[in-house]
Design a protein around this motif. Structure first.
Motif, PDB file in Angstrom:
ATOM      1  N   SER A 180      10.427 -28.278  26.210  1.00  0.00           N
ATOM      2  CA  SER A 180       9.171 -28.998  26.088  1.00  0.00           C
ATOM      3  C   SER A 180       8.162 -28.564  27.148  1.00  0.00           C
ATOM      4  CB  SER A 180       9.418 -30.510  26.208  1.00  0.00           C
ATOM      5  OG  SER A 180      10.019 -30.817  27.456  1.00  0.00           O
ATOM      6  N   THR A 216       0.315 -23.881  25.877  1.00  0.00           N
ATOM      7  CA  THR A 216       0.517 -24.992  24.957  1.00  0.00           C
ATOM      8  C   THR A 216       1.662 -25.866  25.456  1.00  0.00           C
ATOM      9  OG1 THR A 216      -0.345 -23.835  23.017  1.00  0.00           O
ATOM     10  CG2 THR A 216       1.275 -25.568  22.608  1.00  0.00           C
ATOM     11  N   MET A 217       1.542 -27.181  25.226  1.00  0.00           N
ATOM     12  CA  MET A 217       2.621 -28.125  25.494  1.00  0.00           C
ATOM     13  C   MET A 217       2.976 -28.843  24.200  1.00  0.00           C
ATOM     14  SD  MET A 217       3.407 -27.903  28.762  1.00  0.00           S
ATOM     15  CE  MET A 217       4.223 -29.454  29.180  1.00  0.00           C
ATOM     16  N   SER A 218       4.199 -29.341  24.116  1.00  0.00           N
ATOM     17  CA  SER A 218       4.628 -30.032  22.905  1.00  0.00           C
ATOM     18  C   SER A 218       4.009 -31.418  22.777  1.00  0.00           C
ATOM     19  CB  SER A 218       6.154 -30.148  22.885  1.00  0.00           C
ATOM     20  OG  SER A 218       6.612 -30.870  24.022  1.00  0.00           O
ATOM     21  N   ALA A 219       3.511 -31.964  23.881  1.00  0.00           N
ATOM     22  CA  ALA A 219       2.863 -33.275  23.882  1.00  0.00           C
ATOM     23  C   ALA A 219       1.919 -33.343  25.074  1.00  0.00           C
ATOM     24  CB  ALA A 219       3.906 -34.387  23.973  1.00  0.00           C
ATOM     25  N   ARG A 220       1.008 -34.307  25.041  1.00  0.00           N
ATOM     26  CA  ARG A 220       0.101 -34.478  26.173  1.00  0.00           C
ATOM     27  C   ARG A 220       0.902 -34.745  27.445  1.00  0.00           C
ATOM     28  NH1 ARG A 220      -5.364 -37.876  24.671  1.00  0.00           N
ATOM     29  NH2 ARG A 220      -6.014 -36.622  22.879  1.00  0.00           N
ATOM     30  N   ALA A 251      -6.793 -29.580  20.880  1.00  0.00           N
ATOM     31  CA  ALA A 251      -5.428 -29.500  20.361  1.00  0.00           C
ATOM     32  C   ALA A 251      -5.424 -29.015  18.920  1.00  0.00           C
ATOM     33  CB  ALA A 251      -4.757 -30.866  20.454  1.00  0.00           C
ATOM     34  N   THR A 252      -4.273 -28.586  18.472  1.00  0.00           N
ATOM     35  CA  THR A 252      -4.086 -28.240  17.069  1.00  0.00           C
ATOM     36  C   THR A 252      -3.585 -29.464  16.300  1.00  0.00           C
ATOM     37  OG1 THR A 252      -1.828 -27.499  17.542  1.00  0.00           O
ATOM     38  CG2 THR A 252      -3.563 -25.834  17.596  1.00  0.00           C
ATOM     39  N   SER A 265       0.933 -27.336  13.357  1.00  0.00           N
ATOM     40  CA  SER A 265       1.592 -28.031  14.463  1.00  0.00           C
ATOM     41  C   SER A 265       0.546 -28.851  15.203  1.00  0.00           C
ATOM     42  CB  SER A 265       2.279 -27.061  15.423  1.00  0.00           C
ATOM     43  OG  SER A 265       1.314 -26.252  16.078  1.00  0.00           O
ATOM     44  N   GLN A 321      -0.263 -29.749  18.792  1.00  0.00           N
ATOM     45  CA  GLN A 321       0.070 -29.447  20.184  1.00  0.00           C
ATOM     46  C   GLN A 321      -1.200 -29.337  21.015  1.00  0.00           C
ATOM     47  OE1 GLN A 321       2.329 -25.803  19.485  1.00  0.00           O
ATOM     48  NE2 GLN A 321       4.232 -26.893  19.944  1.00  0.00           N
ATOM     49  N   ARG A 336      -3.533 -28.049  24.172  1.00  0.00           N
ATOM     50  CA  ARG A 336      -3.690 -26.791  24.900  1.00  0.00           C
ATOM     51  C   ARG A 336      -4.260 -27.097  26.283  1.00  0.00           C
ATOM     52  NH1 ARG A 336      -1.488 -21.709  24.180  1.00  0.00           N
ATOM     53  NH2 ARG A 336      -2.849 -20.121  25.064  1.00  0.00           N
ATOM     54  N   TYR A 371      -6.201 -21.810  20.790  1.00  0.00           N
ATOM     55  CA  TYR A 371      -5.377 -20.822  21.482  1.00  0.00           C
ATOM     56  C   TYR A 371      -6.179 -19.829  22.322  1.00  0.00           C
ATOM     57  CZ  TYR A 371      -1.505 -22.399  18.542  1.00  0.00           C
ATOM     58  OH  TYR A 371      -0.537 -23.155  17.938  1.00  0.00           O
TER      59      TYR A 371
END
Length: 299
Positions: A95, A117-121, A146-147, A154, A156, A158, A290
């Motif tokens: 993560s 990128t991170m999987s969550a804030r 974010a995306t 996804s 995620q 940034r 990105y």
């Protein structure tokens, strides 16, 4: 000054040199064919020499806007004292930071942009950096766009940070530090305004129809030009921007090259779903999450 460019790609890649406005070309061009079961694709590998002094450390000129609307620059962030860098997570986790990318600033000789990128804030993120083996400095991360699952495949956030006060033409080390895990120390070299030459790699059309080809092409280019300081991607990085697997394939192909040298990536029609049937992108949402560039371009 002289600049060496290694270029590969389809329509975007082969038009890259013209788009750059390079002059004094004295290189060579050779074609290679990458065959796949369904459809062979012609790949071009181009190496040229030309005068591009601004990319070797002088202030970068204003850049023409992309086809889609521009995104406001990220807010400035203040450096954090090196004394606050103790007790850091030592190992990256699943993560932790991923899809790490270096992009140039307006002054690539003394500063460097890093995004990931991170999987969550995640709060409390920063980038540590230093001249190789020297004292550590830190800078706080800023959260960018974010995306989303619907338009990018996804959801995620940034993050990015700008490293400042760097020494021109010098190797620097950096790592991303987060409560969810930290990246490894990696190395990049700042631009050298006094250098007599600059080596770049250029490619385009890394779409999913070329699955596997971008990775092998980039590896070949890096083998031919291991000292390349810059990678120029001429557009169409994916075929269907709403498919998360295609972005995963892209960053897998970019590999360590994205984390150790600067990338300048142009937006193509596919990232925006222009002239692409049954497509959605929310105005190139994933691409704009990105990739970013110096904020000294046209508004």
């Amino acid at each position: 000054s002289r600049t060496k460019v290694t270029c590969s790609g389809g329509y975007a890649g082969t038009s890259l040199i013209k788009g750059l406005g390079l002059s004094g070309v004295d290189g060579w061009y050779r074609h290679r064919v990458e065959r796949r079961a369904a459809r062979p694709r012609l790949r071009g590998l181009l190496v040229v020499a030309a005068a591009v002094p601004v990319l070797m450390g002088a202030a970068m000129p204003a850049v023409a806007p992309a086809v889609a609307p521009a995104v406001a620059p990220a807010p400035a962030v203040a450096p954090v004292s090196a004394a606050r860098s103790a007790a850091l997570p030592s190992a990256a986790s699943s993560s932790g930071p991923s899809r790490i990318l270096l992009t140039p600033t307006a002054d690539p000789a003394t500063s460097q942009r890093v995004s990931w990128t991170m999987s969550a804030r995640t709060k409390g993120q920063k980038v540590q950096y230093r001249v190789a083996g020297g004292p550590v400095q830190s800078v706080r991360a800023a959260r960018g766009p974010a995306t989303t699952v619907k338009d990018s495949g996804s959801a995620q956030p940034r993050y990015s940070a700008t490293l400042v006060g760097l020494t021109p033409g010098t190797a620097h080390e950096y790592r991303i530090v987060t409560p969810r895990g930290s990246s490894k120390w990696r190395t990049f070299t700042t631009a050298n305004p006094a250098a007599a030459s600059l080596t770049m790699i250029g490619l385009g059309d890394t779409q999913v129809d070329n699955r596997g080809v971008p990775r092998s092409t980039l590896r070949r280019a890096l083998a031919d030009a291991p000292g390349a300081q810059l990678v120029l991607q001429a557009g169409d990085v994916v075929d269907r921007p709403y498919k998360g697997s295609q972005w995963a394939d892209l960053f897998a192909a970019m590999g360590s090259a994205a984390r150790t040298r600067n990338w300048v990536v142009s937006i193509g029609n596919h990232e925006q779903c222009v002239l692409v049937l049954k497509c959605r992108s929310n105005e190139a949402e994933a691409f704009r999450s990105y990739f970013d560039w110096p904020d000294n371009g046209f508004p």
